[in-house]
Write a protein that holds these residues in place. Sequence first.
Motif, short mmCIF file in Angstrom:
data_model
loop_
_atom_site.label_atom_id
_atom_site.label_comp_id
_atom_site.label_asym_id
_atom_site.label_seq_id
_atom_site.Cartn_x
_atom_site.Cartn_y
_atom_site.Cartn_z
N UNK A 226 0.96 -1.15 -0.08
CA UNK A 226 0.10 0.01 -0.01
C UNK A 226 0.95 1.21 0.03
N UNK A 227 0.59 2.07 -1.14
CA UNK A 227 1.40 3.36 -0.97
C UNK A 227 0.50 4.46 -1.24
N UNK A 228 0.50 5.45 -0.36
CA UNK A 228 -0.49 6.74 -0.31
C UNK A 228 0.25 7.88 -0.05
N UNK A 229 -0.27 8.81 -0.84
CA UNK A 229 0.03 10.27 -0.92
C UNK A 229 -1.07 11.09 -0.51
N UNK A 230 -1.29 11.55 0.71
CA UNK A 230 -2.15 12.34 1.02
C UNK A 230 -1.96 13.68 1.80
N UNK A 231 -3.02 14.41 2.30
CA UNK A 231 -2.63 15.71 2.73
C UNK A 231 -2.52 15.56 4.45
N UNK A 232 -3.52 14.81 4.74
CA UNK A 232 -3.48 14.55 6.59
C UNK A 232 -3.40 13.04 6.64
N UNK A 233 -2.62 12.68 7.53
CA UNK A 233 -2.74 11.07 7.70
C UNK A 233 -3.08 10.82 9.31
N UNK A 234 -3.85 9.93 9.37
CA UNK A 234 -4.44 9.21 10.58
C UNK A 234 -4.97 10.31 11.60
N UNK A 235 -6.04 11.20 11.29
CA UNK A 235 -6.61 11.98 12.02
C UNK A 235 -7.65 11.59 13.22
N UNK A 236 -8.19 10.33 12.94
CA UNK A 236 -9.07 9.95 14.08
C UNK A 236 -8.68 8.69 14.35
N UNK A 237 -8.86 8.04 15.40
CA UNK A 237 -8.61 6.86 16.00
C UNK A 237 -9.30 5.81 15.50
N UNK A 238 -10.66 5.97 14.89
CA UNK A 238 -11.51 5.16 14.19
C UNK A 238 -11.02 4.68 12.98
N UNK A 239 -10.28 5.80 12.25
CA UNK A 239 -9.63 5.32 11.06
C UNK A 239 -8.43 4.59 11.15
N UNK A 240 -7.62 4.88 12.13
CA UNK A 240 -6.73 4.14 12.36
C UNK A 240 -6.74 2.56 12.75
N UNK A 241 -8.04 2.26 13.54
CA UNK A 241 -8.34 0.92 13.90
C UNK A 241 -8.72 0.32 12.59
N UNK A 242 -9.47 0.84 11.79
CA UNK A 242 -9.94 0.25 10.48
C UNK A 242 -8.91 -0.12 9.44
N UNK A 243 -7.86 0.77 9.28
CA UNK A 243 -6.91 0.51 8.41
C UNK A 243 -5.98 -0.50 9.20
N UNK A 244 -5.68 -0.76 10.35
CA UNK A 244 -4.82 -1.52 10.99
C UNK A 244 -5.54 -2.87 10.97
N UNK A 245 -6.72 -3.21 10.22
CA UNK A 245 -7.23 -4.49 9.95
C UNK A 245 -6.62 -5.17 9.01
N UNK A 246 -5.76 -4.41 8.00
CA UNK A 246 -4.88 -5.02 6.99
C UNK A 246 -3.77 -5.51 7.57
N UNK A 247 -3.82 -6.74 8.14
CA UNK A 247 -2.69 -7.25 8.86
C UNK A 247 -1.80 -8.21 7.84
N UNK A 248 -2.07 -8.27 6.38
CA UNK A 248 -1.25 -8.81 5.53
C UNK A 248 -0.26 -7.80 5.13
N UNK A 249 -0.46 -6.61 5.09
CA UNK A 249 0.53 -5.77 4.62
C UNK A 249 2.01 -5.89 5.04
N UNK A 250 2.78 -6.01 3.71
CA UNK A 250 4.13 -6.03 3.78
C UNK A 250 4.93 -4.94 3.41
N UNK A 251 4.30 -3.94 2.89
CA UNK A 251 5.06 -2.78 2.29
C UNK A 251 4.14 -1.58 2.54
N UNK A 252 4.39 -0.60 3.24
CA UNK A 252 3.44 0.49 3.65
C UNK A 252 4.21 1.80 3.40
#
Length: 504
Positions: A226-252
């Motif tokens: 997963x490769x992202x370019x964005x303006x703001x990263x991880x502004x809410x804890x809920x967003x963080x928990x949902x994204x953290x579900x991608x436990x298979x990630x090997x490259x971020x």
Amino acid sequence: LEQLPEELLTQILSELDQTSLGRCAQLSRRWRRLATQPRLWRKIRIDGRTADAELMERLRDWLGGSVREISACGLTAEHRLPLLLAASASLTCLRLRDMDQPPAQLAVTEAGRSCPGLLELRLVDCRNGLSDESLRCLLTGCPRLSLLQMDSRAAACDAVGWSCSQQLLAEQVCRLASLSVRSWSSAAPMLRDLPECPLLTSFATCGAELSNLLTPLSRMPELTDLRLRCRNWCRSATDLQLLGGAARLRCLRIDSRFVDAASVPPLLARLPQLRSFRLKSSARVFVLDCHACAILRALPAGLTDLGLSFEHADWSCRAGVGPPAVLPPNLRRLRLEGLPPRADQLRLMELLASCPGLAFLTLDLCTDDLLPALLSRLPRLHCLRLTDCSRLTHQAWANLRELQSLGAATPDLHELRAHRCSRRSLTDEALADLCASPVARGLRRLSLSFDCSQLTAASLASIASGCPLLTRLVLAGSGFGQADLQAFRLSFEHCVTVTNHGPL
């Protein structure tokens, strides 16, 4: 060479690029016959600035179906690229760059009709490169297509968007293993309604807010890159928990203007299989010591590639913020940028000592004492890139020369880049010390920039004698003439590429 059998010569020629093959073809009739064999031209590049209207017809008659990869840049309808594609049944990769709507769509459509083995399609700065017809041809004619790249750097390209059906595009994406979309504004409607993509393992996008990505990412169960370019990263804890579900990630890889460093450690804790992690903040933000150390402590043990870039980060660990930070023991690539001017060098060396297998290191801060300490304590280092050498003096290179007399172990360094060097650190005497040090013996690539104006031909002689394995030399701001550079190249028994340009 004239005594070698043609089979061996052909094998040697197969390792050359398109430009080198063209030069070999001009040597003699025999070399022309050998260098123009269709099987040697399986990868071709076509530039609209030099291609004429009859080129495609000549390539079609000459190469037939032997072409595997085609890279085309700046072509128009007059160049008739579809004519070549119609005869390229063995094509596996098509790259189109800087092409307007009609020629790009016609080329993709013809590739879908005539290239059943197509695996990769890359469209860079191609306005409306996909249409309903071209997508239908890809869906029916290219069942093995696994990589689609749609990057538009120009604002005009982003504004135009895509003229194809979002439903057809989503159907194509569901078959892919890799998707790269630079223009989020154009891709948002398709990605919001995207069905599950069971084959997609790699996804890259630019310009999207994290909250808009959560739903599409949840439909990519096999995502590992997963490769992202964005303006703001991880502004809410809920967003963080949902994204953290991608436990298979090997490259971020995260490239954001503003990064909340406090939210990064909880994310890393949810990614135990991560092997490559890059985090970059382009805004002038301050990262507290405790947050920086928490990021380092949260890194997965199996991480092999790490890049951290902050404008005002402090990587030292103060009392009361937890145990000392250490790097993963298997780390092979490390990039640290944004170190403060008065960074604790001892703490940095302790940090690097925790990963003795480090082979590639990039730092934006270096001093006269830190440079020899790095090279004496990292025995497996192959590549050292210093992006800011403004604090170095000639003493740094003299310290390297003393490593041999001190009996210190030195790595088999293959590449050294020293950027933003000052006049006081780039002199003939300093280069003589560098080239006389044990560090220079194995160098293949040497790059020196910002101000090489004080260097004379004596420096070139030092490099030639001290770096016998050198294959590439890059100098910025030097006053060397063509005669000096030619004499330098002739001092080697092998080919050496020299790049001499203005200040960087």
